[in-house]
Design a protein around this motif. Structure first.
Motif: not given
Length: 413
Positions: A351, A378-379, A400, A402-404, A406
């Motif tokens: 993270s 992942c965050r 990508c 399983n990922i947060n 921006s």
């Protein structure tokens, strides 16, 4: 300098009493009265390995001389320099320099330190080490000399080169374990048996102006390896090896790397973390201003399935990629094994990772690859001002899972 003054300097130095010069005045460091307006010059005791029997002919083992010289330096009650003179090659078997020492020690390496080419010289010893500084505080190692691991004899029996050989650990050329207030600068490392320089359970470390070189085909020859250490600064260095140029693993915190040139090799890596279900943590990492040339990875975070712990608060910025195969990669499904790794429910949590101003060329179509865990995604991953194209100038791709995520500013791919 007058003869009487010279004799006084020699006499006091012999009895190991530190001196200062104030203009034409000579006083001891214990003097409380310092004349106003005078500049201080300090005299440091010098311990020369040749005075303790080192031959420096590249054929005779010099371990005993180095051990005796270290004992003399480490037992000095005042700051001391251990000198490895230029113009000679010092052949060494595995050697450990133990602390604590009575005062600050500067090891000045001007010549070449050469590892034994006989693997049997490690029989009965820990094969993980060639030169080890253990438990030394206020240590500086510098001098412009060469630390040559003579690694060719080890590489050819590596299981990664010849699968018929059993996978065994090979020595790290230079290891610092449990060292505090450590400076390593202006050194050249060449052809380590395995990793070149390692910091284990150290604190307050400053590494600068080191050059590390080994063939791109040499196995496991990481450049700088940081394990379980805090407050580490690595700067102004060129690292060209067969594995990670920088590797930062479990228990490390507050590690900064600036002005690094890397390649060939496997790039800059955090991990691997969490092997065999281990709980490991890495945090507060900054890589600022680096150039990666022809590496198999750029900036990478890698963790095994089934591990625990975290990797967080990590920033990669001002990075230039030159024909790098995987410029930006997070791999929570890392598997460096001949057998497939089965999917596990637990994972090292990743993270707070920022990539800022990363640009250049990718040697493959996929320039950004985030392969995160399904159960521990992942965050807080931030991409800002990314411009990665293929070698022919075409926009690259991103993958990508399983990922947060921006994005800010420009973003290619």
């Amino acid at each position: 300098m007058g003869m009487q003054r010279l004799l006084l300097i020699v006499a006091l130095a012999v009895v190991n009493r530190p001196l200062h010069i104030y203009g034409n005045l000579l006083v001891e460091s214990s003097s409380s009265s310092v004349p106003k307006g005078y500049q201080v010059r300090s005299f440091r005791k010098v311990v020369n390995v040749k005075d303790y029997g080192a031959r420096g002919d590249g054929d005779s083992y010099d371990n005993m001389a180095f051990t005796k010289a270290w004992k003399a330096a480490c037992s000095s009650s005042t700051p001391v320099t251990l000198l490895v003179p230029a113009g000679s090659t010092y052949l060494l078997k595995p050697t450990t320099f133990f602390g604590p020492c009575k005062s600050a020690v500067v090891v000045t390496i001007k010549g070449t330190m050469l590892a034994s080419a006989r693997i049997s010289d490690w029989n009965g010893t820990d094969r993980s080490y060639w030169i080890l500084f253990n438990g030394v505080k206020n240590l500086t190692v510098k001098g412009g000399g060469i630390i040559n691991g003579n690694g060719q004899v080890w590489w050819k029996i590596s299981c990664k080169v010849d699968s018929s050989h059993e996978c065994k650990v090979a020595p790290t050329a230079l290891t610092f374990h449990s060292c505090n207030n450590l400076r390593v600068k202006n050194l050249r490392f060449k052809d380590s048996q395995q990793m070149h320089v390692s910091f284990s359970q150290c604190a307050n470390v400053d590494v600068s102006s080191v050059t590390i070189s080994a063939p791109g085909t040499s196995p496991n020859t990481d450049g700088v390896h940081v394990s379980g250490s805090i407050n580490v600064m690595i700067s102004n260095s060129i690292i060209r090896t067969g594995d990670d140029c920088l590797s930062i693993v479990g228990g490390s915190r507050a590690v900064t790397a600036t002005n690094i040139v890397c390649g060939p090799g496997h790039g800059i890596s955090i991990g691997s973390l969490g092997a065999n279900g281990a709980e490991e943590t890495v945090s507060d990492i900054l890589v600022d201003t680096a150039r990666l040339e022809g590496t198999t990875n750029g900036v990478r975070i890698k963790t095994w399935q089934g591990g625990k712990g975290y990797a967080r608060n990590i920033t990669f910025k001002n990075i230039v990629m030159d024909s790098v195969k995987n410029p930006i990669i997070i791999d929570q499904n890392y598997c460096d094994s001949t057998k497939p790794c089965s999917e596990k429910k637990s994972a090292v949590a990743i993270s707070g990772v920022t990539y800022k101003n990363v640009r250049g060329t990718s040697a493959t179509d996929v320039a950004v690859d985030f392969d995160c865990s399904r159960t521990v995604p992942c965050r807080g991953i931030v991409l800002q001002d990314i411009n990665l194209v293929t070698a022919n100038g075409v926009s690259s791709k991103s993958v990508c899972h399983n990922i947060n995520l921006s994005k800010n500013g420009n973003f290619v791919p």
